[in-house]
Enzyme design. Sequence first.
Site, short mmCIF file in Angstrom:
data_model
loop_
_atom_site.label_atom_id
_atom_site.label_comp_id
_atom_site.label_asym_id
_atom_site.label_seq_id
_atom_site.Cartn_x
_atom_site.Cartn_y
_atom_site.Cartn_z
N ASP A 194 -11.86 7.29 -4.51
CA ASP A 194 -10.98 6.15 -4.28
C ASP A 194 -9.57 6.73 -4.15
O ASP A 194 -8.96 7.11 -5.15
CB ASP A 194 -11.08 5.18 -5.47
CG ASP A 194 -10.01 4.09 -5.43
OD1 ASP A 194 -9.31 3.96 -4.40
OD2 ASP A 194 -9.89 3.37 -6.44
N LYS B 212 0.65 6.12 0.43
CA LYS B 212 -0.45 5.56 1.22
C LYS B 212 0.03 4.35 2.03
O LYS B 212 -0.53 4.01 3.05
CB LYS B 212 -1.58 5.15 0.26
CG LYS B 212 -2.82 4.62 0.94
CD LYS B 212 -3.87 4.35 -0.11
CE LYS B 212 -4.97 3.45 0.39
NZ LYS B 212 -5.88 3.07 -0.70
N ASP C 212 -9.16 -7.76 -4.84
CA ASP C 212 -8.70 -6.43 -5.21
C ASP C 212 -7.17 -6.36 -5.20
O ASP C 212 -6.55 -6.27 -4.14
CB ASP C 212 -9.30 -5.42 -4.21
CG ASP C 212 -8.85 -3.97 -4.50
OD1 ASP C 212 -8.00 -3.76 -5.38
OD2 ASP C 212 -9.35 -3.07 -3.82
#
Length: 605
Positions: A9, A72, A195
Site C-alpha cells: 500500500d 503522492k 477510504d
Amino acid sequence: MSEPVIGIDLGTTNSAVATVEEGRPRVVPSRVGGRLTPSTVGLAPKTGDRVVGVKAQELAEVHPECVAWATKRFLGRRFTPELVQEAKGVVPYALAGGPTGDVRVKLAGRTVPLTQVSAMVLGELKLDAEAYYGRPVNKCVITVPANFDDGQRQATREAASIAGLDVLRLINEPTAAALAYGLSRGFQGHALVFDLGGGTFDVTVLEVTDGVYEVKATGGDPVLGGEDFDQRIVEWLLAQVEDDAREVVRRDSLSMRRLKVAAEQAKKELTEYEETLISVGGLGDNVRGSRKPVGLETVLTRAFFEQLSDPRYRRCLEVCEAVMKEARMAPGAVDTVLLVGGMTRVPLVRRLVADFFGRQPSSEVNPDEAVALGAAIHADELARQSGAALLLDVAGHSLGVGVMGGRVKRLIVRNSSVPVLAKDIFYPGRHGQTEARIPVYQGESDLQDENHKLGEVVLHDLKGAARGDTPLEVTFELSSEGTLSVRATDLSTGLAEAVRLEARPHLPGLEADRLSQEQANYAKKQAQEDAKRSEESFRKLLERGDKLARLLQQSAQENPSAEADAAVANLGALLETGRGALEAKDTAACAQVARQLNQLLGAGA
Ligand code: AMP
C-alpha cells in the site's frame, strides 16, 4: 521454498507492506519497528544520504528543507502553474519541473524526481520484506487510488522499477480493501468502501457475486484527507498567536512543521479522549532577527474539533452522494460498509457514515492496514494462479477522440468495466488529406480544452481522397490496469498505426537507469547492514527461545501431559533448526525460524 510475494500500500501519508503466510495475510513489520512506514523521504543536509520513514520525519524536525512527504499527491502529473499553486496550499516544499515536464521536488539543494521519491519508499518496504524473509523479494502487487489516471499509474510502475520491484499488477485501493475484509468468502451484494486516508478520499461501490468483484462506481477527492483536518487545527492554533507574530511563525517552516505534528497528535488523541492539551513552544525562533519566539498552550475539545472540521465532513458526504448517484443506488441499498484509512478511526467519521448509510460500518480489519493486506492476498493469488478472486475494475475516467469543433467523442465512458475494447469510425477533417492526427483525451467534459490530452496517433500515407472515402477506424483497448492502447486503421488501405499511450513524460532513459543503480547500491549496503543486525538479533532470539524451553520443560515436569511434552519437543526442534541455520549462514532459514519463534514468544507481527 517458493519465492515470497508481497502486497504494497503506497499511501499518501503512510505505506505498508504485507504478505500471506500459511494462508493468512499479515503485515510485515518495519525494520525500525512499527507496522506502517511514513511516506516521508529526506536527504541528509551535508552527505546527501537518503533517509526514509520515521527517520525522515525526525530529520524534518531539524531540517525541513531536506524532507518531503505526501508527494503522492503530485506523482505522475504534469508540472503546470496550476499544480504549483495547488501544492502551495498543502505542502511547504518547492516543486520543480523536470526536462520532460515531470514533477520534481527540491530537497537539500537537489532536485529529485517524484518517481524517485516513491521508489525510495518502495525500496524501504522491499528491504523490510527481505529482512523478514531473509532473502530477496522482487514480486509485488501495488495499490493505487481508484481515481489515479493512466499517467499516475505509469509513474507508480516507474517508481517500482527504480526500486527493483517486479509489479505483478496494480490494483485499486478499495478493491484491495474489500479483499482484506474477506468479501469473497460468501458475501453477495453491494459493498461500499469508505477510504479516508492521510491525503486522499475514495469511495467505491463494489458488487460482489460468487467471488467476483465488480467495481460499480468510484469517486473521491484526491486532495481530501487527514492532513486537511490537521491543517484546520493548525489554522486555529495560528489564530491564537498574536497578530504581529503570526506572519513570522507562518514564514518559519520549522515552526509550521511543529504545529502540524502537534495538530495531528491532538487529532489522534481526540479519537480516544474528549479533550486534549496542545503545547508548542519556540514558535518563530528560526526566523533571523525576529522578535522573541512565542509559545502556545491550549485545550482542544472533541466537540470543537468536530465543529472546526465541519466543511471537510460535509465534503465527505457530498462525495458519498455523488458516488451513490453514479451507482444509481440509495444509501440504504448498500449491504456492507467497509472502513479504510487511519482517519476512519475518528468517531465523527464513523457516526456520519453510519447515519448516511443507515448501518454500522465494518471495522474488523485495522483500517490503515486493510489495503496492504488485500494487496498481499491478491499477490498471493496471482503467484499461485489460483484466481480465487477475479477482479473486475472499471475505467476511472472517460476516454475519447478529439473531433472537429474542439469537442471530444467518447469511446469508453467512465466506470465501464475493464478490460474493455471500443471502436468507432472517424473521417479526416478535410478532403485530400494525406496525414491524420487522432488526438486522444481523458476526462468527463465534451470539450477538448477541459480534458487531459493523453497523446495522439498519426496515420500517414492516406490516399488524399475525399473525406467520405477514407474511413478511419479507431480502436481503444483499456487493460485491466487502466493502460490504454490505441490503434487507428485506414479502412480504405488497411494501413494501421498503434500506440500505447504515454500519459505522462517518462524520465529520460539514462536518468532512470542512474536512479535504479543508485537505489540498488543503497539497497545493497542496507541489506548488508540488515543482515548483520539480523544475525545479532537472531542470536538474542535463540537465547530467549532457550529460556522459554527451560520454562516449558520445568512445567512439563511439574504437570506432565502429552501436550506439554509435544510443546517442549517442538520448541527444541525449532531451536535446533535455528542453530543449524545460523551455522550454515542460511539467512532464509534463520528468518523463517525467527518468524516462528517471534510468534511463540508473543512478539510476532
Ligand atoms: P492512512 O493514510 O490510512 O495511513 O491514514 C493516515 C491518516 O489517519 C493520518 O491523517 C492520521 O493522522 C490519521 N489517523 C491515524 N490514526 C488515527 C487515530 N487514531 N485517530 C485519528 N486519526 C488517525
